[in-house]
Design a protein around this motif. Structure first.
Motif, PDB file in Angstrom:
ATOM      1  N   ARG A  64     -16.437  36.448  23.830  1.00  0.00           N
ATOM      2  CA  ARG A  64     -16.171  35.032  23.555  1.00  0.00           C
ATOM      3  C   ARG A  64     -16.948  34.564  22.328  1.00  0.00           C
ATOM      4  O   ARG A  64     -16.469  33.750  21.543  1.00  0.00           O
ATOM      5  N   LYS A  65     -18.155  35.067  22.150  1.00  0.00           N
ATOM      6  CA  LYS A  65     -18.979  34.661  21.017  1.00  0.00           C
ATOM      7  C   LYS A  65     -18.517  35.301  19.713  1.00  0.00           C
ATOM      8  O   LYS A  65     -18.525  34.665  18.658  1.00  0.00           O
ATOM      9  N   GLU A  78     -18.682  37.764  27.886  1.00  0.00           N
ATOM     10  CA  GLU A  78     -19.468  36.701  27.258  1.00  0.00           C
ATOM     11  C   GLU A  78     -19.702  37.018  25.781  1.00  0.00           C
ATOM     12  O   GLU A  78     -19.593  36.142  24.911  1.00  0.00           O
ATOM     13  N   LYS A  79     -19.964  38.273  25.492  1.00  0.00           N
ATOM     14  CA  LYS A  79     -20.165  38.694  24.108  1.00  0.00           C
ATOM     15  C   LYS A  79     -18.868  38.572  23.310  1.00  0.00           C
ATOM     16  O   LYS A  79     -18.873  38.157  22.145  1.00  0.00           O
ATOM     17  N   ARG A  94     -18.498  41.090  33.024  1.00  0.00           N
ATOM     18  CA  ARG A  94     -18.753  39.686  32.674  1.00  0.00           C
ATOM     19  C   ARG A  94     -19.715  39.578  31.486  1.00  0.00           C
ATOM     20  O   ARG A  94     -19.555  38.702  30.630  1.00  0.00           O
TER      21      ARG A  94
END
Length: 262
Positions: free
Chosen positions: A190-191, A187-188, A183
């Motif tokens: 997505r950025k 998240e990384k 997870r």
């Protein structure tokens, strides 16, 4: 040997027959009746009847001399039709080929299938590298670039379901083998818009991957540039990011009007 999971009771005969097809396909070779029976949830008579029906319908082939069952020609035809209708591969193929020629490395195209990765196309580099991935193969979602690139852009509920289906088996010392680690990486991704496989699935194999997103931001596939640590390092691989993202966008535009499965 553990018994295979039984098909949903409401699926009836069709579900049982598909269960048997899955077992034959999973073997990856012609298989004898006794082998199928050894870990089947079906009684001997039921299994035999299902096999006979599948053979008569051309979904399986039976070799009398070897007494083995294998996937039938009718199933192969259906698979090709499904590939044309349910895969972005036919539309994306020229883009995949062009990207491989530009970067000089192996390019993969994949889609998510039940939380796992289905490789739908592959274009080898001029000097190909021996690796697991081949068109038609299923790979793990949590430790491949194309898998993580798609998982990162799923809706929260879809992502939760997909994560439940991950084995988190540690293939290499670099594998993200926990939900927490995965997870954090998603998240990384997505950025940054791209995912990396840092020898997480196979030792010596690295890749950079980008999602192919619909106009609503839904992942409909992923594209990766893959190489070996003997040829390139991660810093060199990052250099293909602009052309990778551009190609992923071009594929997305090309399939915008294509009715892909939900």
């Amino acid at each position: 040997m553990n018994k295979q999971a039984s098909p949903t009771s409401g699926d009836g005969t069709v579900g049982k027959a598909l269960d048997v097809l899955d077992r034959v396909a999973a073997m990856g070779r012609p298989v004898r009746f006794t082998e199928l029976l050894s870990d089947s949830v079906h009684p001997k008579a039921t299994l035999y009847r299902l096999l006979q029906t599948l053979v008569s319908q051309g979904m399986l082939a039976y070799d009398e001399s070897q007494q083995t069952y294998s996937l039938g020609i009718r199933l192969v035809r259906l698979a090709h039709a499904a590939w044309r209708q349910s895969s972005i591969a036919p539309i994306a193929r020229p883009f995949v080929r062009a990207l491989s020629e530009v970067v000089g490395e192996t390019v993969h195209l994949a889609q998510l299938d039940g939380g796992q990765v289905l490789y739908v196309d592959k274009r080898n580099a001029i000097n190909p590298i021996d690796m697991y991935s081949q068109a038609g193969k299923i790979g793990p979602g949590y430790c491949t670039g194309v898998g993580k690139a798609q998982l990162a852009f799923l809706e929260p509920a879809e992502l939760d379901e997909a994560i439940k289906k991950q084995s988190f088996y540690r293939y290499t010392p670099e594998t993200l083998a926990t939900e927490t680690a995965l997870r954090a990486d998603l998240e990384k991704i997505r950025k940054e818009g791209v995912a990396f496989d840092r020898e997480e699935h196979e030792p010596g194999i690295i890749c950079i991957a980008a999602p192919v997103l619909s106009s609503k931001g839904r992942p409909i596939g992923a594209l990766s540039v893959t190489t070996s640590t003997t040829r390139k390092g991660m810093k060199e691989l990052v250099e293909v990011r602009p052309v990778l993202l551009k190609t992923a966008s071009e594929i997305a535009a090309a399939v915008e009007d294509w009715q892909f499965p939900a």
